[in-house]
Write an enzyme that holds these catalytic residues in place. Structure first.
Site, short mmCIF file in Angstrom:
data_model
loop_
_atom_site.label_atom_id
_atom_site.label_comp_id
_atom_site.label_asym_id
_atom_site.label_seq_id
_atom_site.Cartn_x
_atom_site.Cartn_y
_atom_site.Cartn_z
CG ASP A 338 43.59 47.34 44.77
OD1 ASP A 338 42.65 47.57 45.51
OD2 ASP A 338 43.85 47.96 43.72
CG ASP A 641 42.97 49.27 40.12
OD1 ASP A 641 41.84 49.54 40.57
OD2 ASP A 641 43.40 48.11 40.01
CG ASP A 645 39.58 52.17 43.34
OD1 ASP A 645 38.56 51.77 43.92
OD2 ASP A 645 40.34 51.43 42.69
P1 ATP Z 1 41.37 43.66 43.67
O1 ATP Z 1 40.23 44.55 44.02
O2 ATP Z 1 42.14 43.19 44.82
O3 ATP Z 1 42.22 44.14 42.54
P2 ATP Z 1 39.93 41.89 41.97
O4 ATP Z 1 40.73 42.15 40.73
O5 ATP Z 1 39.54 40.49 42.24
O6 ATP Z 1 40.69 42.29 43.25
P3 ATP Z 1 37.84 43.25 40.71
O7 ATP Z 1 38.71 43.61 39.59
O8 ATP Z 1 36.85 44.20 41.25
O9 ATP Z 1 38.66 42.79 41.94
O10 ATP Z 1 37.10 41.92 40.28
C1 ATP Z 1 36.04 41.39 41.03
C2 ATP Z 1 35.52 40.14 40.38
O11 ATP Z 1 35.01 40.46 39.10
C3 ATP Z 1 36.58 39.08 40.15
O12 ATP Z 1 36.70 38.21 41.26
C4 ATP Z 1 36.04 38.34 38.95
O13 ATP Z 1 35.11 37.34 39.35
C5 ATP Z 1 35.29 39.40 38.19
N1 ATP Z 1 36.11 39.93 37.09
C6 ATP Z 1 37.35 40.44 37.15
N2 ATP Z 1 37.78 40.83 35.94
C7 ATP Z 1 36.78 40.58 35.08
C8 ATP Z 1 36.61 40.77 33.67
N3 ATP Z 1 37.54 41.31 32.91
N4 ATP Z 1 35.44 40.38 33.13
C9 ATP Z 1 34.47 39.84 33.89
N5 ATP Z 1 34.58 39.64 35.20
C10 ATP Z 1 35.71 39.99 35.81
#
Ligand code: ATP
Length: 907
Positions: A338, A641, A645
């Site tokens: 990730d 996480d 997944d």
């Molecule tokens: P990774 O998968 O590497 O951990 P990530 O944290 O960017 O990366 P996700 O958590 O799936 O992946 O988030 C994807 C997208 O969703 C983010 O780029 C953001 O735009 C949006 N996002 C993340 N957290 C939130 C939240 N708490 N509320 C609303 N939108 C969110």
């Protein structure tokens, strides 16, 4: 109904599911604000901790007796029987003594290893979100008591038996209780009185995994009183101390036993028919071969090495949940990681905010809510920009995070992305608590990686209702039909916003769009369908999340170690690409989740050979990526996480869950858990995994030639019709004394510096590869030539048999003292200060062993027991000269191996 008794056979425990929630509150004497802290403490005393009584592991006597349950030990016991039958009492006593000592060492070491693994398992405790005194708190799940009100969300493991009070789309996997693997939809209405466990929809049972939705429930049973507690004798497993390697060794032992029996029988037959030796001598020779060829110390050494390795990994934040992973880690060829939190710090700070056509930059770092808003370099007040104020209000309300100041520092409680938004609102002077009082939240759709947004519904006291939505901009933009422009709703400018997003993401910032919708006052719940169209865009924010400095080093380390690092993120392609460039991952190409969806499995397998960065991926994409990599013969470690997944984590060769931010579901599906969520810890674990395997190989390559040399010496004596150069008791002395000194030191061998400069190990490569077989034979031959040669030479010069045997025993031990140094590196030369002095325990072992050998040679009681006699100084000189030959010969052999194979850079 009373709840005072702590008994699993509580007659009325079965009916919680059928009671109304009011009745449950009444019986448990609890209320909507949860228990008071004091009452919770009282109940904790009364009911005890919410944990299952650990399984009584196999009793000590049984565990001790099990040490004898091994084919090799049977052979030794038979040897003791034979020597007793021919009245060689000393021999049978020594053999029995060795068997006993061996069993004791095995017993103690196994207990220690089990203890160490249990301790590591206990590091994985989990927490529960509980309502006490009206406040939501995170507490260790162990401290829950009946009457506590607990919140559940997707990814949680249910911490106790709960009667559900309020449910939103809750689905629970109860397979550990019911065997039914399909997740069950739950609700809060009383279930039928006679419903079977799987049909009690109003209950969430301890250990079930929440696969979807959210809920509140009240604890009705804890610890052994829970349903899982009743059946848990099945589940209270003691960790298995076995790995593929240990199985290989067990197989090897059986094979060795057969070989020993054949060899002993052949020697016996040869001596009887051709050598015409006496029956007694023949028996002694057969016993000698048996005790010589059995590597008595090996099983203990392997267990110790594994246990030390697992402890070393835990010390470096990698907690092994399944022991075989220790070996698999050493052969990992691809790490799929990730981005957020693992490769980056997961400390978000909003740097840019775009509303209308203005781009504000925001000053300040971390969660400290101080910093100016700037527009074109000049300070801007939010009072002058009503759209900015609207956006900040939405960002603060559609949010579950809290920022608190303690000891002068600002701390985040909740998700970092949301924390950054709270900080942003505070910087502008907004107070999230006040906003929440003015516009209380009525309902919400929590953020899930699957739909990539979060929505909340609010009602103010003036009769308005609003829905606020924040999420990945592409997602939000597709749901918006207008945008806020100078106080008016105007048609959305898609091209403008895409340009803005690309520009901000290109700087490596993580994007989030914020939108709202006015709702009818009567609405009290939101469904997905309500959110997905007709929104008004308020703006886009960009936040930085810098790469972890140690991750940059670790990525480089992987690349040198022949391990490819792939970044799989839910983030925007441009953000992913910019962060990947800073981490030196990939060549700039990015494959998006949408593009992956268009490829067939075969096309995907080929496409990902050159791509290391995957953006906007879904959990299904992750699963397909693991499968495609495995189809391409890669050994994959995959991080995860979320609850979604889990399939990919299970599928990966080494599933790696996040210890801090990971869900319980992800942890259950994984082989390893990272205590610090840090990519560097995966790399450390791989390094340790390689090191453990190397150390095992070193122990084996050290122990087996000793056994081989001894067996060959005896066989040679029988074939040439000479007296045995070493008697069985003497052999046992050598084996035991070297096992507890020299062999053990290799388990403590520090990780080789070059270990991460090698290609990953081929997982199909057998432990006793051609090379190891050769080395064992080569050294065995040196040992037999030296030992038997010196025996014959000295005997020929007139030394008594007893003296020649004392020389043989000492020569053999000296050989091992020299050879243990060779064994520190399999291929590399040890002729360097580090090679000779890098492991202090070896020198200590040599020192102790010298003491033992002097006692063996000169101490009268030992002389009486082993038939040894005094030796003079020149003889010691001769023995040392002969024994040192192994050191030089093996170093020369290594030189040629390095010259003619590709092991130049290998250890
Ligand atoms: P990774 O998968 O590497 O951990 P990530 O944290 O960017 O990366 P996700 O958590 O799936 O992946 O988030 C994807 C997208 O969703 C983010 O780029 C953001 O735009 C949006 N996002 C993340 N957290 C939130 C939240 N708490 N509320 C609303 N939108 C969110």
């Amino acid at each position: 109904m009373t709840i005072g008794k702590k008994s699993s056979a509580k007659p009325d425990a079965a009916s919680w599911h059928a009671l109304s929630t009011d009745a449950v509150f009444q019986v448990l004497n609890s209320g909507a604000t949860g228990l008071a802290a004091q009452e919770a403490r009282r109940r904790l005393k009364q009911h005890g901790y919410n944990r299952l009584t650990p399984a009584a592991s196999t009793g000590p006597l049984k565990r001790f007796l099990l040490q004898f349950h091994n084919v090799l030990i049977y052979v030794l016991l038979a040897s003791a029987g034979i020597t007793a039958a021919i009245e060689h009492w000393v021999d049978s006593a020594v053999i029995l003594g060795v068997v006993l000592i061996n069993a004791l060492i095995g017993f103690i070491q196994e207990g220690k290893a089990e203890h160490a693994l249990n301790a590591i398992r206990n590091m994985l405790t989990y927490e529960a979100m509980v309502l006490r005194d009206g406040r939501h708190l995170k507490i260790p799940a162990e401290e829950l008591v009946p009457g506590d009100i607990v919140s559940l969300e997707s990814g949680d493991k249910v911490p106790a038996d709960l009667r559900l009070l309020q449910v939103k789309n809750l689905r629970a996997d109860e397979s550990m209780l019911t065997g039914e693997s399909v997740a069950v939809e739950k609700n809060a209405t009383p279930s039928e009185d006679h419903a079977a466990l799987g049909d009690r929809f109003s209950m969430a049972y301890s250990s079930a995994l929440i696969t979807y939705g959210t809920a509140h429930g009240i604890v009705v049973a804890t610890g052994d009183d829970t349903e899982i507690g009743r059946i848990s004798s099945l589940l209270r497993t003691v960790p298995q101390l076995t790995t593929p390697l240990l199985k290989q060794i067990a197989g090897f032992s059986r094979w060795l036993t057969a070989a020993i029996l054949v060899l002993a029988l052949a020697a016996f037959g040869y001596g009887w028919f051709i050598g015409h030796s006496s029956l007694q001598d023949l028996f002694m020779s057969a016993v000698g071969i048996a005790v010589a060829a059995i590597p008595e110390g090996l099983p203990a050494i392997v267990t110790i090495t594994l246990a030390i390795g697992v402890q070393r990994m835990a010390a470096r934040n990698a907690i092994i949940r399944r022991l075989p992973a220790v070996e698999t880690l050493g052969s990992v060829t691809v790490i799929c990681s990730d981005k957020t939190g693992t490769l980056t710090c997961n400390e978000m700070t909003v740097e840019s905010v775009c509303v209308n056509s203005d781009e504000f930059t925001v000053e300040g770092a971390g969660y400290d809510p101080h910093g100016d808003f700037k527009l074109a370099g000049l300070s801007a007040s939010i009072n002058d920009y009503p759209e900015l104020r609207e956006l900040l209000r939405a960002a603060a309300l559609c949010n579950n995070a809290r920022i608190e100041q303690a000891n002068g520092a600002w701390h985040l409680h909740g998700d970092p992305t949301e924390g950054a938004l709270i900080t942003l609102a505070l910087k502008a002077g907004l107070d999230p608590d006040l906003l929440n009082q003015e516009m209380p939240r009525t309902d919400s759709i929590p953020f899930e990686a699957e739909h990539r947004y979060m929505a909340t519904l609010h009602h103010d006291h003036l009769g308005h209702a609003f829905m606020f939505v924040k999420g990945a901009p592409e997602r939000i933009l597709a749901m918006c039909s207008q945008e806020r422009h100078h106080g008016e709703d105007e048609p959305i400018r898609g091209a403008h916003w895409h340009r803005v997003m690309d520009e901000i993401a290109g700087r490596g910032q993580r994007l989030l769009a914020i939108a709202f919708k006015t709702e009818p006052l009567t609405r009290s719940q939101i469904e997905f369908a309500d959110v997905e169209n007709g929104l008004t865009l308020l703006g886009v924010v960009g936040m930085i999340d810098p790469p972890r400095p140690e991750a940059i080093d670790s990525v480089r380390k992987c690349q040198k170690a022949g391990i490819r690092v792939k970044m799989i993120t839910g983030d925007h392609a441009a953000t992913a690409s910019a962060i990947a460039a800073q981490l030196h991952i990939g060549n700039g190409s990015v494959l998006s989740g949408a593009a992956i969806d268009l490829l067939s499995d075969d096309e995907l397998k080929v496409a990902i050979r050159d791509v290391d960065v995957f953006a906007r991926t879904s959990p299904e994409n992750k699963l397909r990526l693991v499968s495609a990599l495995q189809a391409d013969d890669q050994v994959v470690a995959m991080t995860g996480d979320g609850v979604n997944d889990a399939p990919a984590l299970k599928r990966a060769d080494v599933g790696v869950a996040m210890g801090k931010n990971g869900t319980e579901v992800a942890k259950e599906a994984s082989e390893m858990v990272l205590a610090d969520d840090n990519f560097a810890s995966i790399v450390h674990a791989v390094e340790e995994g390689r090191s453990i395997y190397e150390n095992l190989k070193k122990s084996i390559i050290f122990i087996l030639p000793t056994s081989g040399g001894e067996a060959l010496t005896i066989a040679a004596a029988i074939m040439t019709g000479k007296v045995l150069p070493i008697t069985p008791v003497q052999i046992l002395w050598v084996n035991m004394i070297t096992a507890v000194t020299l062999s053990l030191t290799l388990a403590f061998e520090p990780t080789e510096r070059r270990i991460m400069r090698r290609k990953p190990r081929d997982p199909h490569e057998p432990l006793l590869s051609g090379f190891l077989g050769w080395r064992i034979l080569f050294v065995s031959l040196i040992l037999v030539t030296g030992t038997f040669g010196l025996f014959l030479h000295q005997h020929g010069l007139g030394a008594s048999v007893a003296e020649a045997r004392t020389i043989a025993v000492n020569t053999l031990v000296l050989f091992e003292m020299f050879y243990v140094f060779n064994s520190r590196y399999l291929y590399q030369s040890v002729l360097s200060p580090r090679g000779l002095f890098g492991n202090g325990t070896i020198w200590f072992a040599v020192f102790v062993l010298t003491g033992f050998q002097l006692a063996y040679t000169y101490w009268p009681p030992m002389q009486a027991l082993f038939g040894s006699v005094d030796l003079d100084l020149p003889t010691w000189g001769l023995m040392i000269a002969v024994a040192s030959s192994v050191f030089f010969l093996v170093e020369i052999e290594k030189f040629f191996i390095r010259l003619f194979t590709d092991h130049k850079s290998n250890g």
